[in-house]
Design an enzyme around this catalytic site. Structure first.
Site, mmCIF file in Angstrom:
data_model
loop_
_atom_site.group_PDB
_atom_site.id
_atom_site.type_symbol
_atom_site.label_atom_id
_atom_site.label_comp_id
_atom_site.label_asym_id
_atom_site.label_seq_id
_atom_site.Cartn_x
_atom_site.Cartn_y
_atom_site.Cartn_z
ATOM 1 N N HIS A 101 -3.585 4.179 -2.470
ATOM 2 C CA HIS A 101 -4.556 3.245 -1.883
ATOM 3 C C HIS A 101 -5.242 3.896 -0.670
ATOM 4 O O HIS A 101 -6.451 3.761 -0.485
ATOM 5 C CB HIS A 101 -3.846 1.973 -1.391
ATOM 6 N N GLU A 148 0.037 5.896 -0.545
ATOM 7 C CA GLU A 148 -0.964 6.928 -0.271
ATOM 8 C C GLU A 148 -2.096 6.932 -1.310
ATOM 9 O O GLU A 148 -3.177 7.467 -1.030
ATOM 10 C CB GLU A 148 -0.306 8.307 -0.192
ATOM 11 N N GLN A 188 -4.114 -11.230 -14.142
ATOM 12 C CA GLN A 188 -3.927 -9.963 -14.854
ATOM 13 C C GLN A 188 -2.473 -9.689 -15.224
ATOM 14 O O GLN A 188 -2.165 -8.658 -15.806
ATOM 15 C CB GLN A 188 -4.512 -8.801 -14.057
ATOM 16 N N LEU A 240 0.801 -1.222 0.000
ATOM 17 C CA LEU A 240 0.000 0.000 0.000
ATOM 18 C C LEU A 240 0.835 1.275 0.000
ATOM 19 O O LEU A 240 1.927 1.321 0.565
ATOM 20 C CB LEU A 240 -0.917 0.016 1.231
ATOM 21 N N LEU A 277 2.162 7.674 -7.842
ATOM 22 C CA LEU A 277 2.473 6.575 -6.924
ATOM 23 C C LEU A 277 2.085 5.233 -7.526
ATOM 24 O O LEU A 277 1.013 5.082 -8.117
ATOM 25 C CB LEU A 277 1.710 6.764 -5.614
#
Ligand code: AMP
Length: 301
Positions: A31, A29, A55, A27, A178
């Protein structure tokens, strides 16, 4: 916070309006901004944590995808997540699925063209998460603008009673969007990676001085990218937000998407253009004021 390994367990731990934030973990910022939005608008915030093998078109990319479950659980708890759905591989697919969800008209260009099978994997797993977790709302980042269009369309086509929300891109303090993969971008690679957001900025400047022609905007962005040694550009495309078609001029809500690789790390970025009464406004998202939490613990093994 409850960590559920099964769909049934996650549903049993939920009450009232459920907001789902699907993630592949590690994770940052971006997320956290989705979790914050879900927290404001839901009684139960469920975050899924699943590195979706379907994927990944490139097995080595899947092998190297950063994983740190303990870190993710601590961050999720701090952010106010109620339920983490962290399924075992068997809970997701005890055997290879015989069913696939495809949105072909939306996935022939951009990421779809460069990552064969990627969106089929995304759409199949998002459909499964929606069916199994039964959220009322689902939160996605505009960072993956083509994915957002695909998800919105599959929800409409398959009549899922789910509101899909798209949230702004969160960027590092230098402008790089990000991504969990940023932990692998260091040194000269970092300078090369910055060209992606700089190219978008150049296109925004051009729009602000009145340019509306799609090819001209693509050219402006390409020029900035061409000056970046070490960045291998995959595409620069202007696409409509709703159906990913390619308008000749910026006369509808659209996004300018760029993608490329720095070494073996693939990065994507985009800027959203919205139209209000014929006026175009550009949204590059939000910038952090300091270093991201991605770098607090150093790169994973
Ligand atoms: P991922 O874990 O990369 O699959 O991403 C999970 C969700 O977070 C997706 O909806 C992404 O679009 C979103 N997301 C990833 N990076 C960002 C970012 N920089 N800003 C906003 N949302 C993001």
């Amino acid at each position: 916070m409850i960590v559920a390994e099964t769909f049934e367990g996650a549903r049993a731990a939920s009450a009232g309006l459920v907001g789902l934030v699907p993630t592949m973990g590690f994770l940052h910022e971006g997320h956290l901004s989705l979790i914050e939005a879900a927290r404001r608008e839901s009684e139960t915030v469920t975050m899924s944590l699943y590195v979706n093998p379907l994927q990944f078109d490139d097995a080595s990319d899947l092998d190297r995808y950063p994983v740190d479950v303990e870190r993710d659980l601590a961050l999720a708890e701090e952010a106010g997540v109620d339920v983490v759905f962290a399924p075992s591989p068997d809970e997701m697919f005890a055997e290879a699925p015989a069913t696939a969800v495809d949105v072909p008209a939306f996935t022939e260009t951009m990421e779809g063209a460069h990552r064969p099978g990627h969106f089929r994997g995304v759409a199949t797993v998002v459909t499964k998460l929606f069916a199994g977790l039964q959220p009322d709302r689902a939160y996605f980042g505009r960072k993956d603008a083509q994915q957002l269009a695909v998800v919105r369309r599959l929800v409409a086509d398959l009549s899922f009673p789910i509101d899909v929300l798209g949230l702004p891109i969160v960027r590092e303090h230098d402008g790089l969007a990000l991504s969990s993969r940023n932990v692998f971008v260091t040194g000269a690679g970092r300078v090369a990676a910055l060209a992606l957001s700089e190219a978008l900025r150049a296109a925004v400047d051009s729009v602000e001085s009145g340019e509306r022609d799609a090819n001209a905007l693509v050219e402006v962005a390409r020029k900035t990218l061409a000056d970046a040694p070490g960045l291998d550009v995959d595409y620069v495309e202007l696409a409509a937000q709703d159906d990913t078609s390619h308008p000749a001029v910026l006369d509808r809500p659209a996004f300018l998407a760029v993608a490329g690789s720095v070494g073996s790390v693939r990065l994507i970025d985009n800027v959203h253009f919205d139209l209000t009464e014929g006026e175009v406004s550009a949204d590059l998202g939000i910038r952090l004021s300091g270093p991201s939490i991605l770098y607090e613990t150093g790169p994973p093994d």
